[in-house]
Design a protein around this motif. Structure first.
Motif, short mmCIF file in Angstrom:
data_model
loop_
_atom_site.label_atom_id
_atom_site.label_comp_id
_atom_site.label_asym_id
_atom_site.label_seq_id
_atom_site.Cartn_x
_atom_site.Cartn_y
_atom_site.Cartn_z
N ALA A 1 4.89 83.20 46.91
CA ALA A 1 4.85 81.78 46.57
C ALA A 1 3.86 81.49 45.45
O ALA A 1 4.08 80.61 44.61
CB ALA A 1 4.50 80.97 47.81
N ALA B 1 2.55 84.47 50.93
CA ALA B 1 1.58 83.78 50.08
C ALA B 1 1.58 84.35 48.67
O ALA B 1 1.53 83.60 47.68
CB ALA B 1 0.18 83.89 50.69
N SER C 1 8.29 64.80 50.19
CA SER C 1 9.04 65.98 50.61
C SER C 1 10.48 65.86 50.13
O SER C 1 11.04 64.75 50.10
CB SER C 1 9.02 66.16 52.14
N LEU D 1 3.01 75.72 59.14
CA LEU D 1 3.92 76.68 58.54
C LEU D 1 3.48 78.12 58.80
O LEU D 1 4.31 79.01 59.01
CB LEU D 1 4.05 76.42 57.04
N ARG E 1 5.65 80.79 60.87
CA ARG E 1 5.99 82.12 60.35
C ARG E 1 5.72 83.19 61.41
O ARG E 1 6.54 84.07 61.66
CB ARG E 1 5.17 82.40 59.08
N GLY F 1 0.03 73.15 56.23
CA GLY F 1 -0.16 74.58 55.99
C GLY F 1 -0.35 75.36 57.28
O GLY F 1 0.22 76.44 57.46
N LEU G 1 9.28 83.41 54.29
CA LEU G 1 8.84 82.41 53.32
C LEU G 1 9.86 81.29 53.36
O LEU G 1 11.03 81.50 53.05
CB LEU G 1 8.75 83.01 51.92
N HIS H 1 10.40 75.11 52.50
CA HIS H 1 9.36 74.07 52.60
C HIS H 1 8.11 74.45 51.83
O HIS H 1 7.41 73.59 51.27
CB HIS H 1 8.98 73.87 54.06
N GLU H 2 7.78 75.75 51.83
CA GLU H 2 6.51 76.19 51.25
C GLU H 2 6.51 76.17 49.73
O GLU H 2 5.46 76.38 49.12
CB GLU H 2 6.18 77.60 51.75
N TRP I 1 15.05 80.72 54.90
CA TRP I 1 13.95 81.60 54.54
C TRP I 1 14.42 82.93 53.96
O TRP I 1 15.59 83.32 54.11
CB TRP I 1 13.05 81.88 55.75
N PRO J 1 1.94 71.64 44.76
CA PRO J 1 2.05 71.85 46.21
C PRO J 1 1.16 70.89 46.97
O PRO J 1 0.07 70.51 46.50
CB PRO J 1 1.59 73.31 46.39
N SER K 1 5.73 66.68 57.02
CA SER K 1 6.13 66.58 55.61
C SER K 1 6.61 65.18 55.27
O SER K 1 6.45 64.73 54.13
CB SER K 1 7.23 67.61 55.30
#
Length: 849
Positions: free
Chosen positions: A711, A708, A423, A483, A487, A480, A745, A748-749, A737, A473, A518
């Motif tokens: 990203a 999604a 990370s 996150l 969100r 996942g 978003l 981190h993603e 974000w 990723p 992470s």
């Protein structure tokens, strides 16, 4: 023992079980009360009565428990040994053939907690030889304690063998608490073996099992791993929690260990006064317990704090000499009793560093020699300390090549260390461990007045912790899931305007869980290779863009300037003065960027803002004599200054980065991605105008503009434009974000996304801001995109009004399409007003911005 009622025996059994549980849970005072209640219940008279055997057995087990609990409270070895002998006598009277194992095991545990590893191992080895005939729980405890002792002695293979067997036996009898402790300690074995992400993962998985996290020890162990990783603030918070548990349970040995670790955190955070406070508290506790091994560690940490304080004095020589004397005494004492060789070596290294401060370099070389040669089996902290002192001595003695070799060797260790992390947060956190090496080399270059040497030193230090942590990723379902849940929780919190405290706590919980998950991911890439100063000079001499690298290794901002005139070194302003003005400028810019500031107040703030910009210009840029395009490389809080708004930089291309990188192998990628987020009146019209500029752009608006989808497409276009709401999280910058149709978003993603060959425009509020981590690395959404390879990122340092963004974006993209660099395209935007646009261009190469 006569005249004891059956009810009393039943009560004694219950109290014994509760006492054993209290001991295991780190509550020795409660355990002692319960064990004494057992002794009172079973009596102390003659051995008669129908239940005499059971009462003798209960008395023996209660005394064994008292050995552990009373020693935690009073650390009285003779008294504990006497109780142990008494327990063995009663066990013999009870005819308990299996009692020899717990007696030997408790003796081993006693010596382990007293700091006598040799005696502890002898007793535990003797107990382990008999465990096949022991009660199942007793066998598990012996294996657990011997595994723990092996960990303390650094014998990881033997520790793993004992702990694996303990876990298997405990699971077979359904003892969840002992199984958890064994599994947790196996995670600590991974830490000692050098695999920090796996250690954190193992500890986390152990804690998920029934019986997990019932005491402060897991917090203490986890903190030690976080500290080794460089996650200093997070480690200190875990240590604070552990200390509260230990203090409440009157566990003075564990509390002292936590205090030593907190002192180490304070040293890395440049708080030597706090370090001395923690180390002194630990010394007092350990002296009362007569625990020589841990007392030596506390004294070593105290020495390091004293040295840092001495070096802050105008004339540090006398204070440094006193520290050197203390270090020599510590090394002699520990070596004289056959103590830890690592402590002895570290004391010699501390003595050498103190003697350098005292101006006695010949003696310092001798002290460093006494520490011995590096073997590759030392702790990372000791190896880095040796390299730092050796480098300092080499530079001071005019042996520059030797000094560089020591610095580079230390940085190779750090590069290998950072490569295990998957990370960006963990990679940047590790920078705190390498500060001293980089500063030593930079100061040596400054003393010689060599601009190219200074540039090489600074950029090599920065590169050690630069770049991404992954090449793809992470394939981690748990991260996942966290996150996605985060969100949804952030969106619910936004919809309720932050009025639900329970929902705010849930957001914090999910954010913390995602961060911690992470940290457990393994790394995939090492440190990037920094460009050489001579190559950068050739690039600057042949191009139009001057490179200005600002560094402050000694409390003063210095500039290395590379341009057509060559390389030069300028000494500028004090860091403290720059930071003070920067804070005021930042506050003024935020106020001016809002839409509701009354006119009279706006005029006052504008004057303050202009004064701040003028001061920064006069003290940082005007002395450099650069009148054309400029690429600035800065560290710490200076990265978020509005450099493009300084008077001398108006209408001139100005890009900013935190490090320099090699020129890309390929040009910009084809195609454009344009995304419009919800809640902005002009977002869709802005997106349409930008898409029209590029032609054939992929446009996401409305329900299609999801996190999604964005990203998943962001790495497929050479130009990316996001017209969205944005937010910088100062305390958790990787959770900064941009808001899309289904929620935020997060930075981190984007871990593992390859953005090389792209320009990213974040037409959103304040996502150009960054948080300075311990060690000087900065984190925020824009900085993460640069780490992922983006050629340039255009982002706002303050709130950016929707109507202003809609006017800036089309003009910027037209200039970019016509061939201007991102920095030049941003400088060319003319709104026809005096309004300050808080956008900045970030890049890692001159010209790419």
């Amino acid at each position: 023992m006569g005249d004891v009622s059956p009810d009393a025996v039943v009560r004694a059994r219950v109290a014994l079980d509760r006492g054993i549980a209290a001991n295991a849970d780190g509550r020795p005072a409660e355990a002692s009360r319960l064990f004494r209640a057992v002794l009172r219940a079973v009596g102390d008279g003659a051995d008669d009565g129908a239940d005499a055997t059971e009462r003798a057995y209960l008395r023996a087990r209660a005394m064994l428990g008292l050995v552990a609990s009373d020693f935690e409270l009073r650390a009285n070895v003779p008294r504990s040994l006497a109780t142990l002998e008494e327990a063995e006598r009663w066990a013999t009277l009870a005819g308990a053939d299996d009692a020899r194992v717990p007696v030997l095991g408790q003796a081993g545990h006693l010596w382990l907690r007293a700091g006598d590893g040799d005696r502890a191992l002898a007793a535990l080895d003797a107990a382990a030889a008999l465990i096949d005939g022991a009660a199942p729980r007793d066998a598990c405890v012996v294996l657990l304690n011997r595994g723990t002792l092996h960990l303390d002695r650094g014998d990881v293979p033997r520790a793993r063998a004992d702990l694996e067997e303990c876990a298997a036996r405990a699971e077979a009898i359904g003892n969840e608490a002992l199984a958890y402790k064994a599994r947790h300690n196996l995670g600590y074995a991974e830490f000692l073996a050098g695999d920090l992400p796996r250690a954190l993962d193992s500890m986390s998985r152990a804690a998920e099992k029934p019986g997990g996290l019932t005491s402060g020890i897991p917090l203490l162990d986890r903190a030690r791993v976080l500290l080794e990783a460089g996650l200093v603030s997070e480690a200190d918070d875990a240590l604070r929690q552990a200390g509260e548990v230990f203090a409440a349970g009157r566990l003075s040995l564990d509390l002292a260990q936590a205090e030593i670790a907190r002192a180490e955190c304070a040293l890395l955070l440049h708080r030597p006064d706090a370090a001395r406070t923690w180390a002194s508290a630990a010394r007092r506790r350990l002296a009362r317990r007569a625990n020589a091994p841990w007392l030596a560690r506390a004294e070593l940490t105290d020495l390091r704090a004293r040295l840092d304080l001495a070096l802050e004095q105008p004339d540090p020589r006398a204070a440094c000499l006193a520290v050197a004397g203390r270090a020599a005494a510590l090394a002699r004492r520990v070596e004289g009793v056959g103590g830890s060789r690592e402590i002895v070596r570290a004391a010699h290294v501390a003595r050498a560093a103190a003697l350098i401060g005292a101006g006695r370099r010949g003696e310092a070389r001798a002290a460093l020699g006494a520490a011995g040669r590096l073997t590759g089996r030392e702790s990372l902290s000791l190896a880095l300390a040796v390299r730092a002192v050796a480098a300092q001595l080499a530079f001071d003695g005019g042996r520059r090549a030797a000094g560089h070799r020591h610095v580079e060797a230390g940085q190779r260790l750090l590069a290998a260390h950072r490569s295990q992390f998957g990370s960006v947060e963990a990679v940047t956190a590790a920078a705190v461990l390498g500060e001293r090496l980089a500063v030593i080399e930079a100061r040596a270059a400054l003393e010689r007045g060599d601009p190219l040497a200074l540039l090489d030193a600074v950029e090599r230090g920065r590169a050690t912790f630069a770049g991404p942590a992954r090449v793809r990723p992470p394939d981690d379902a748990e991260l996942g899931r966290l996150l996605v849940e985060l969100r949804l929780a952030v969106e619910r919190d936004r919809a309720q305007e932050g009025t639900d405290p329970a929902l705010a706590r849930e957001v914090d919980r999910l954010r913390t869980a995602a961060r911690q998950r992470s940290w457990q991911l393994g790394g995939e890439v090492g440190a990037p290779q920094p460009p050489r100063a001579v190559d950068l000079l050739a690039e600057a001499a042949s191009g139009r863009t001057a490179i200005v690298d600002l560094a402050a290794p000694d409390g003063v901002v210095h500039a290395v300037v590379l341009d057509a005139a060559g390389a030069r070194l300028q000494h500028l302003a004090a860091v403290a003065d720059v930071e003070q003005v920067a804070r005021r400028v930042d506050a003024d810019l935020h106020a001016l960027s809002g839409a509701h500031l009354p006119d009279a107040m706006r005029a006052v703030v504008q004057r303050s803002f202009d004064r701040g910009l003028a001061w920064l210009d006069e003290n940082l840029l005007a002395p450099l004599g650069v009148s054309g395009p400029m690429h600035l490389v800065v560290g710490g809080a200076m990265v978020a200054l509005p450099w493009g708004l300084l008077p001398s930089r108006r209408r001139l291309a100005t890009s900013v980065g935190t490090r320099l990188a090699h020129a890309p192998a390929t040009g910009r990628r084809p195609g454009a991605l344009v995304v419009a987020g919800p809640g902005l009146a002009h977002a869709e019209s802005e997106a349409a105008a930008v898409a029209g500029t590029w032609g054939g752009a992929l446009v996401l608006t409305g329900e299609r503009a999801t996190a999604a989808a964005t990203a998943g497409l962001i790495d497929r276009a050479g130009v990316v434009h996001l017209a969205v709401h944005g937010h910088h999280e100062p305390d958790n910058p990787l959770f900064s974000w941009v808001r899309l149709a289904d929620g935020p978003l997060f930075a981190h993603e984007l871990e593992g996304t390859d953005l090389s060959g792209s320009v990213v425009v974040l037409s959103a509020c304040e996502v150009g801001r960054a948080t300075v981590r311990p060690g000087g690395e900065v984190l925020g959404l824009a900085s993460v995109l640069l780490r992922l390879g983006a050629d340039a990122v255009v982002a706002s340092l303050a709130p950016l009004r929707d109507d202003v963004a809609a006017r800036v974006a089309p003009a910027f993209h037209r200039a970019l399409r016509e061939g201007a660099s991102p920095a030049a395209a941003l400088a060319a935007v003319d709104l026809g007003t005096d309004e300050q646009v808080p956008l900045a261009c970030f890049a890692t190469r001159a010209g790419s911005g």
